[in-house]
Design an enzyme around this catalytic site. Structure first.
Site, mmCIF file in Angstrom:
data_model
loop_
_atom_site.group_PDB
_atom_site.id
_atom_site.type_symbol
_atom_site.label_atom_id
_atom_site.label_comp_id
_atom_site.label_asym_id
_atom_site.label_seq_id
_atom_site.Cartn_x
_atom_site.Cartn_y
_atom_site.Cartn_z
ATOM 1 N N HIS A 56 0.846 -1.201 0.000
ATOM 2 C CA HIS A 56 0.000 0.000 0.000
ATOM 3 C C HIS A 56 0.877 1.245 0.000
ATOM 4 C CE1 HIS A 56 0.733 -0.451 4.332
ATOM 5 N NE2 HIS A 56 0.168 0.721 4.577
ATOM 6 N N HIS A 58 1.327 3.956 1.930
ATOM 7 C CA HIS A 58 1.846 4.740 3.058
ATOM 8 C C HIS A 58 3.369 4.866 3.002
ATOM 9 C CE1 HIS A 58 -2.003 4.199 5.654
ATOM 10 N NE2 HIS A 58 -2.060 5.255 4.879
ATOM 11 N N ASP A 60 5.745 4.822 5.094
ATOM 12 C CA ASP A 60 6.616 3.856 5.778
ATOM 13 C C ASP A 60 6.673 2.509 5.060
ATOM 14 O OD1 ASP A 60 3.860 3.681 6.748
ATOM 15 O OD2 ASP A 60 4.576 2.231 8.203
ATOM 16 N N HIS A 61 5.965 2.400 3.934
ATOM 17 C CA HIS A 61 6.023 1.159 3.147
ATOM 18 C C HIS A 61 6.642 1.368 1.770
ATOM 19 C CE1 HIS A 61 3.509 -1.229 5.991
ATOM 20 N NE2 HIS A 61 3.252 0.015 6.393
ATOM 21 N N HIS A 114 -7.479 -0.712 5.775
ATOM 22 C CA HIS A 114 -6.479 0.246 6.263
ATOM 23 C C HIS A 114 -6.355 1.389 5.241
ATOM 24 C CE1 HIS A 114 -2.750 1.575 8.164
ATOM 25 N NE2 HIS A 114 -2.088 1.413 7.043
ATOM 26 N N ASP A 133 -0.341 -3.938 6.280
ATOM 27 C CA ASP A 133 -1.096 -3.410 7.419
ATOM 28 C C ASP A 133 -2.565 -3.844 7.358
ATOM 29 O OD1 ASP A 133 1.306 -2.222 8.040
ATOM 30 O OD2 ASP A 133 0.649 -0.165 7.700
ATOM 31 N N HIS A 171 4.507 -4.487 10.750
ATOM 32 C CA HIS A 171 4.970 -3.721 11.926
ATOM 33 C C HIS A 171 5.191 -4.605 13.147
ATOM 34 C CE1 HIS A 171 4.340 0.443 10.511
ATOM 35 N NE2 HIS A 171 3.397 -0.093 9.766
#
Ligand code: ZN
Ligand code: FE
Length: 255
Positions: A56, A58, A60-61, A114, A133, A171
């Site tokens: 996805h 985001h 942090d990905h 999410h 996530d 995570h």
């Protein structure tokens, strides 16, 4: 030969995974919180990164994709639905798509909730699913874009995989998920045992992922919305599981 799976911590609490086929030499990483841990792990093993799979959009990905592409000429796979907010894709996929990687068929599932457009990659022969996530160890991703019904549907797809499937999530949230889980499912002996196990792993600074799907089915409250004890505990006996799930998710948000 099953695909080899490597779990790599990145940033403060993210995970990225390497998937490697020794015969063809193909190596994929799943999500790129930052490039360096991936570059190090791949080169240490004498491998070359051939593929990047994104779950996805985001930051942090995907934040390390550009840096990683400066080191490796890898093919980037991600959701068609998210092409406008993912790094440039070389391979667009969506619900039910299958593609071959290192002699194995990888199946793509849409696991929105999410985010809308979130996907998971399933290697059923090797027995693992890269869930980002969506389904997480003792938890699930917060509903930033999707509805509770969408996430519940997504979790049902993952729950239908083989019980010994390894769930590779994005995570290290397991201890905080555990503190919440026990509040909605306080009499669950499997959950108590798992929490002790998780705590001892974290004391040794070991990852609590991947986790086994059968353990999630037994202890993850977000998969257990149909469980009579949880329903009784929430004063929702006989309610639709999707509504119980929504209540559990709402409580976690306030927790
Ligand atoms: Zn996310
Ligand atoms: Fe994340």
């Amino acid at each position: 030969m099953p695909l080899e799976l490597v779990t790599l911590p990145a940033l403060s609490d993210n995970y990225t995974y390497l998937v490697h086929d020794s015969e063809s030499g193909a190596t994929a990483c799943i999500d790129v919180p930052e490039a360096q841990p991936i570059v190090d792990a791949v080169t240490q093993r004498g491998w070359t990164l051939t593929d990047i799979w994104l779950t996805h959009h985001h930051h942090d990905h995907i934040g390390g994709v550009d840096d990683l592409l400066k080191v490796f000429d890898a093919k980037v796979t991600g959701a068609t639905a998210d092409r406008h907010r993912l790094p440039t894709l070389n391979h667009e996929v969506g619900e039910g798509d299958r593609f071959e990687f290192g002699g194995e068929v990888i199946t793509v599932l849409d696991v929105s909730g999410h985010t809308v457009g979130h996907i998971a990659f399933v290697a059923s022969e090797s027995g693992f699913a890269l869930t980002g996530d969506s389904l997480m160890a003792l938890g699930c991703g917060r509903l930033f874009e999707g509805t509770a019904a969408q996430m519940w549907d997504s979790l049902q797809k993952l729950a239908a995989l083989k019980p010994d499937t390894l769930i590779c999530s994005g995570h290290e949230y397991t201890q905080s998920n555990a503190r919440f889980a026990i509040t909605v499912d306080p009499d669950n002996a499997d959950l108590k045992a798992r929490i002790a196990h998780v705590n001892s792993k974290r004391e040794r600074n070991e990852p609590t992922v991947p986790s086994k799907l059968s353990d999630e089915a037994a202890t993850n409250p977000f998969l257990r919305a149909a469980d009579p004890a949880i329903q009784a505990n929430l004063d929702m006996i006989g309610a639709e599981p999707v509504d119980v799930f929504a209540e559990i998710r709402a409580r976690k948000d306030r927790f």
